[in-house]
Design a protein around this motif. Structure first.
Motif, mmCIF file in Angstrom:
data_model
loop_
_atom_site.group_PDB
_atom_site.id
_atom_site.type_symbol
_atom_site.label_atom_id
_atom_site.label_comp_id
_atom_site.label_asym_id
_atom_site.label_seq_id
_atom_site.Cartn_x
_atom_site.Cartn_y
_atom_site.Cartn_z
ATOM 1 N N TYR A 1 -11.953 7.743 8.562
ATOM 2 C CA TYR A 1 -11.487 8.123 7.232
ATOM 3 C C TYR A 1 -12.329 9.226 6.595
ATOM 4 O O TYR A 1 -11.822 9.990 5.778
ATOM 5 C CB TYR A 1 -11.388 6.879 6.338
ATOM 6 C CG TYR A 1 -10.353 5.920 6.885
ATOM 7 C CD1 TYR A 1 -9.000 6.226 6.815
ATOM 8 C CD2 TYR A 1 -10.730 4.749 7.529
ATOM 9 C CE1 TYR A 1 -8.039 5.385 7.356
ATOM 10 C CE2 TYR A 1 -9.774 3.892 8.069
ATOM 11 C CZ TYR A 1 -8.433 4.216 7.976
ATOM 12 O OH TYR A 1 -7.491 3.385 8.515
ATOM 13 N N SER B 1 -9.858 4.705 13.629
ATOM 14 C CA SER B 1 -9.713 5.527 12.424
ATOM 15 C C SER B 1 -11.048 6.142 12.049
ATOM 16 O O SER B 1 -12.109 5.567 12.289
ATOM 17 C CB SER B 1 -9.243 4.658 11.254
ATOM 18 O OG SER B 1 -8.001 4.065 11.532
ATOM 19 N N SER C 1 -6.059 0.905 13.072
ATOM 20 C CA SER C 1 -6.590 0.531 11.766
ATOM 21 C C SER C 1 -8.048 0.103 11.874
ATOM 22 O O SER C 1 -8.615 0.044 12.966
ATOM 23 C CB SER C 1 -5.761 -0.620 11.194
ATOM 24 O OG SER C 1 -5.861 -1.747 12.057
ATOM 25 N N ASN C 2 -8.620 -0.240 10.739
ATOM 26 C CA ASN C 2 -9.980 -0.789 10.743
ATOM 27 C C ASN C 2 -10.038 -1.942 11.729
ATOM 28 O O ASN C 2 -9.084 -2.716 11.857
ATOM 29 C CB ASN C 2 -10.357 -1.283 9.350
ATOM 30 C CG ASN C 2 -10.474 -0.145 8.359
ATOM 31 O OD1 ASN C 2 -10.578 1.017 8.741
ATOM 32 N ND2 ASN C 2 -10.463 -0.470 7.090
ATOM 33 N N CYS D 1 -4.281 -2.515 14.470
ATOM 34 C CA CYS D 1 -2.877 -2.087 14.511
ATOM 35 C C CYS D 1 -2.771 -0.565 14.503
ATOM 36 O O CYS D 1 -3.659 0.134 14.022
ATOM 37 C CB CYS D 1 -2.140 -2.608 13.281
ATOM 38 S SG CYS D 1 -2.176 -4.386 13.092
ATOM 39 N N VAL E 1 -1.904 2.749 13.057
ATOM 40 C CA VAL E 1 -1.657 3.323 11.733
ATOM 41 C C VAL E 1 -1.147 4.763 11.843
ATOM 42 O O VAL E 1 -0.738 5.356 10.851
ATOM 43 C CB VAL E 1 -2.904 3.261 10.817
ATOM 44 C CG1 VAL E 1 -3.237 1.819 10.477
ATOM 45 C CG2 VAL E 1 -4.088 3.976 11.429
ATOM 46 N N GLY F 1 2.175 -0.025 12.511
ATOM 47 C CA GLY F 1 1.653 -1.369 12.285
ATOM 48 C C GLY F 1 1.690 -2.281 13.496
ATOM 49 O O GLY F 1 1.271 -3.431 13.416
#
Length: 191
Positions: A86, A84, A43-44, A48, A50, A64
């Motif tokens: 995006y 990540s 994640s950002n 965690c 994702v 998570g």
């Protein structure tokens, strides 16, 4: 009453196209060496997991899970962790949708990695639904490098079930049409 779930010519028929492990697969397109490696996307702020490759899922890592909790497991099994991206995911999603629009104008983008295609009007161009879906699967792979599974059903819910079966059971080779199954056969696959 027919034992088959096949709709008559006036009913809708949906295909759910879902990219397998989307964030992981996007990274692998540009780094093919990662194809066989266990991999997570974080994640950002890299907090965690994702997204997890199939190998990481098989190790029991849940969506998570904080990265710090899996560092020992990562060392033991060679899990690669990536941040990540995006912007990349949005671009790759758009590319997949462009491919899908070549098959039908009746398309609903459901999420970044899933789209529903209404296919009953284009079926006459193909020998059967499995052939159509295999072509969709191959065209997405050839154009974007991303692997997908396709599920077909008379409703979006049944298409989602078919997609789940296509992902879970290798016998379907990534494509499942629950409408082509008798109810008894379908119930054997549902657990």
């Amino acid at each position: 009453m027919s034992a088959s779930l096949t709709p008559n010519s006036t009913n809708s028929l949906f295909a759910l196209v879902d990219v397998n492990n989307f964030y992981v697969s996007c990274g692998r397109v540009f780094q093919p060496k990662l194809e066989a490696m266990p991999m997570v996307v974080l994640s950002n702020n890299d907090g965690c997991a994702v997204a997890r490759s199939a190998k990481v899922k098989a190790l029991g890592v849940k969506m998570g899970t904080p990265w710090f909790q899996m560092k020992d497991l990562a060392k033991k099994h060679g899990i690669q962790a990536y941040s990540s991206n995006y912007t990349l995911y949005g671009d790759m999603s758009s590319r997949v949708v462009q491919v899908l629009r070549n098959f039908t104008p009746n398309l609903e983008v459901y999420s970044i990695d899933e789209s529903f295609l209404q296919i009953e009007t284009v079926l006459k161009q193909y020998p059967d639904t499995i052939e159509l879906d295999q072509q969709i699967k191959q065209q997405v792979k050839d154009t974007t490098g991303l692997p997908v599974c396709v599920g077909i059903g008379a409703s979006k819910t049944l298409a989602r079930l078919a997609n789940h079966l296509a992902k879970k059971h290798k016998q379907f080779a990534g494509v499942c049409d629950v409408n082509a199954m008798a109810k008894a056969e379908l119930y054997q696959w549902i657990d």
